[in-house]
Design an enzyme around this catalytic site. Sequence first.
Site, PDB file in Angstrom:
ATOM      1  N   SER A  85     -14.228   0.466 -88.094  1.00 20.47           N
ATOM      2  CA  SER A  85     -13.724   0.953 -89.382  1.00 20.47           C
ATOM      3  C   SER A  85     -14.026   2.434 -89.577  1.00 20.47           C
ATOM      4  CB  SER A  85     -14.346   0.165 -90.536  1.00 20.47           C
ATOM      5  OG  SER A  85     -13.922  -1.166 -90.519  1.00 20.47           O
ATOM      6  N   HIS A 130     -11.379  -6.973 -86.661  1.00 19.00           N
ATOM      7  CA  HIS A 130     -12.050  -7.932 -87.544  1.00 19.00           C
ATOM      8  C   HIS A 130     -11.224  -9.208 -87.675  1.00 19.00           C
ATOM      9  CE1 HIS A 130     -13.758  -4.190 -89.703  1.00 19.00           C
ATOM     10  NE2 HIS A 130     -14.784  -4.740 -89.064  1.00 19.00           N
ATOM     11  N   ARG A 133     -18.288  -5.657 -79.165  1.00 22.82           N
ATOM     12  CA  ARG A 133     -17.380  -4.734 -78.497  1.00 22.82           C
ATOM     13  C   ARG A 133     -17.924  -4.253 -77.169  1.00 22.82           C
ATOM     14  NH1 ARG A 133     -16.977  -1.341 -83.913  1.00 22.82           N
ATOM     15  NH2 ARG A 133     -19.164  -1.496 -83.467  1.00 22.82           N
ATOM     16  N   LYS A 172     -24.792   2.032-100.496  1.00 27.62           N
ATOM     17  CA  LYS A 172     -23.926   2.609 -99.464  1.00 27.62           C
ATOM     18  C   LYS A 172     -22.619   3.094-100.080  1.00 27.62           C
ATOM     19  CE  LYS A 172     -25.632   0.609 -95.271  1.00 27.62           C
ATOM     20  NZ  LYS A 172     -25.253   0.097 -93.964  1.00 27.62           N
TER      21      LYS A 172
END
Length: 165
Positions: free
Chosen positions: A129, A19, A92, A43
């Site tokens: 993460s 990040h 990614r 969440k």
Amino acid sequence: MRVRRVVCPGSFDPVTHGHLDIVRRASGLFDEVVVAVGVNASKKRLFTPAERMEMIAEGVADLPNVRVAGFEGLLTTFCEEQGIVAIVKGLRAVTDFDYELQMAQMNSSLAPVETVFVPTSPAWSFLASSLVKEVAALGGDVSALVPPHVHARLTARLAERAQHG
């Protein structure tokens, strides 16, 4: 002169070197970078929004054109309110591209905002993460994947959770 303000959005639970690499690179390309932490009460996160913002702020303290903010609701609404012209997203893999392209197209249909894709540095292309949390919870060493201040908080939080079942 018009300021080119962009946003790097995410949940950052926790913030990783991947990040921070994207934020650092965006800070060299644009006048101002807002790291926007999504605050979604539905969440379940390991860290509170305030904790995530503190960890990011510490990680970007050396970048004078970067600030951290929280947002609720639509990212496009946040962009319009903040005068943000583009969303910067790290990619990614090809699988990221498919999802992020769909999001970019949806966002541009909602507000006059562009999406800029930045390929993740090869050193961090595997990093997420969720993987950091999973490996750390199972006792793996993730100290090379997150800044030291994040690693300290992560190990402390996981130890707290293990104690309280």
